[in-house]
Enzyme design. Sequence first.
Site, PDB file in Angstrom:
ATOM      1  N   ARG A  96      32.802  46.469  45.387  1.00 15.84           N
ATOM      2  CA  ARG A  96      32.601  46.101  43.970  1.00 15.84           C
ATOM      3  C   ARG A  96      31.336  46.800  43.479  1.00 15.84           C
ATOM      4  O   ARG A  96      30.252  46.572  44.042  1.00 15.84           O
ATOM      5  CB  ARG A  96      32.430  44.578  43.887  1.00 15.84           C
ATOM      6  CG  ARG A  96      32.225  44.027  42.491  1.00 15.84           C
ATOM      7  CD  ARG A  96      31.937  42.513  42.553  1.00 15.84           C
ATOM      8  NE  ARG A  96      32.953  41.771  43.251  1.00 15.84           N
ATOM      9  CZ  ARG A  96      32.750  40.577  43.842  1.00 15.84           C
ATOM     10  NH1 ARG A  96      31.559  40.006  43.816  1.00 15.84           N
ATOM     11  NH2 ARG A  96      33.744  39.979  44.466  1.00 15.84           N
ATOM     12  N   HIS A 126      29.856  42.814  48.899  1.00 18.58           N
ATOM     13  CA  HIS A 126      30.912  43.615  48.264  1.00 18.58           C
ATOM     14  C   HIS A 126      30.322  44.916  47.710  1.00 18.58           C
ATOM     15  O   HIS A 126      30.989  45.946  47.711  1.00 18.58           O
ATOM     16  CB  HIS A 126      31.551  42.853  47.097  1.00 18.58           C
ATOM     17  CG  HIS A 126      32.503  41.771  47.507  1.00 18.58           C
ATOM     18  ND1 HIS A 126      33.760  42.042  47.970  1.00 18.58           N
ATOM     19  CD2 HIS A 126      32.399  40.426  47.487  1.00 18.58           C
ATOM     20  CE1 HIS A 126      34.396  40.893  48.221  1.00 18.58           C
ATOM     21  NE2 HIS A 126      33.589  39.903  47.944  1.00 18.58           N
ATOM     22  N   ASP A 133      37.871  40.248  49.957  1.00 20.78           N
ATOM     23  CA  ASP A 133      38.530  38.995  49.579  1.00 20.78           C
ATOM     24  C   ASP A 133      40.024  39.232  49.755  1.00 20.78           C
ATOM     25  O   ASP A 133      40.569  40.188  49.181  1.00 20.78           O
ATOM     26  CB  ASP A 133      38.272  38.647  48.114  1.00 20.78           C
ATOM     27  CG  ASP A 133      36.800  38.425  47.807  1.00 20.78           C
ATOM     28  OD1 ASP A 133      36.031  38.160  48.737  1.00 20.78           O
ATOM     29  OD2 ASP A 133      36.445  38.523  46.624  1.00 20.78           O
ATOM     30  N   GLU A 191      34.280  29.935  50.829  1.00 19.20           N
ATOM     31  CA  GLU A 191      35.413  30.692  50.259  1.00 19.20           C
ATOM     32  C   GLU A 191      36.323  31.120  51.405  1.00 19.20           C
ATOM     33  O   GLU A 191      35.959  32.011  52.172  1.00 19.20           O
ATOM     34  CB  GLU A 191      34.921  31.957  49.525  1.00 19.20           C
ATOM     35  CG  GLU A 191      34.012  31.669  48.350  1.00 19.20           C
ATOM     36  CD  GLU A 191      33.468  32.952  47.706  1.00 19.20           C
ATOM     37  OE1 GLU A 191      33.725  34.060  48.213  1.00 19.20           O
ATOM     38  OE2 GLU A 191      32.760  32.811  46.691  1.00 19.20           O
ATOM     39  N   HIS A 194      37.013  35.069  51.647  1.00 17.48           N
ATOM     40  CA  HIS A 194      35.943  36.078  51.735  1.00 17.48           C
ATOM     41  C   HIS A 194      35.515  36.310  53.187  1.00 17.48           C
ATOM     42  O   HIS A 194      35.209  35.365  53.906  1.00 17.48           O
ATOM     43  CB  HIS A 194      34.741  35.624  50.897  1.00 17.48           C
ATOM     44  CG  HIS A 194      33.559  36.543  50.996  1.00 17.48           C
ATOM     45  ND1 HIS A 194      33.155  37.366  49.965  1.00 17.48           N
ATOM     46  CD2 HIS A 194      32.698  36.790  52.018  1.00 17.48           C
ATOM     47  CE1 HIS A 194      32.107  38.069  50.350  1.00 17.48           C
ATOM     48  NE2 HIS A 194      31.808  37.734  51.593  1.00 17.48           N
TER      49      HIS A 194
HETATM   50 ZN   LIG Z   1      34.122  37.919  48.177  1.00 22.41          ZN
END
Ligand SMILES: [Zn+2]
Length: 214
Positions: A96, A126, A133, A191, A194
């Site tokens: 990301r 990320h 993810d 999460e 993740h």
């Molecule tokens: Zn993540």
Amino acid sequence: MAVPLLACDRGGTIADRAKPVHAPRVARQGDLVELIRLEPGIQLDIRYASTNNFTGQKLYDEPRAFLVRSAAEALVRAHRAAQRDGFGLTIFDAYRPWRVTKKLWDATPPGPKRNYVANPEKGSKHNRGCAVDLSLHRIDTGMLVEMPSGYDEFSERAHRDFMATSPEAAANRSRLERYMEAEGFRGISNEWWHFDYAGWENFPILDVAFSEIR
Ligand SMILES: [Zn+2]
């Protein structure tokens, strides 16, 4: 080859200047590999390239997924292990760009929900191309398996130790964890989707747009 480093100096809004976020040093080049080039059987469901994400905004121009080479190769091995059991990996997000982490932070109101998004001052794994993810799909139907919560559902149902779920969802969460941990990824507590790749601290925070990755 040395990676050139320079501070991220993209312009902010007036609100940003009122409450400054100090950008970490970011690199403009990295050894990122596109996952489906290594393994075309990996499914993509890149939510941030659509409005189907918690911000309701399209944050990526292109639905693509990249990781640093060693993490990408490990992910392919996890996918092949899943295939032997009739499953495949579906990727929601991987590398990301830093600028998107900042947008996600700004889109999340101050309070407990910010525990689920990375503070742009520190950057996210990320941003280093070292976090992914994902979920599992069934090869025979292509459909995602049942999990204890939806992706990016910021509630205790997303927590890895949440047990008030169906036996099938709990088993699928454990199955995904097994494939990933066998290849050097580690899950985080809040999460289920993740995973961080071991050694992430050796890779720089990147702010390279998908369209710029060669
Ligand atoms: Zn993540």
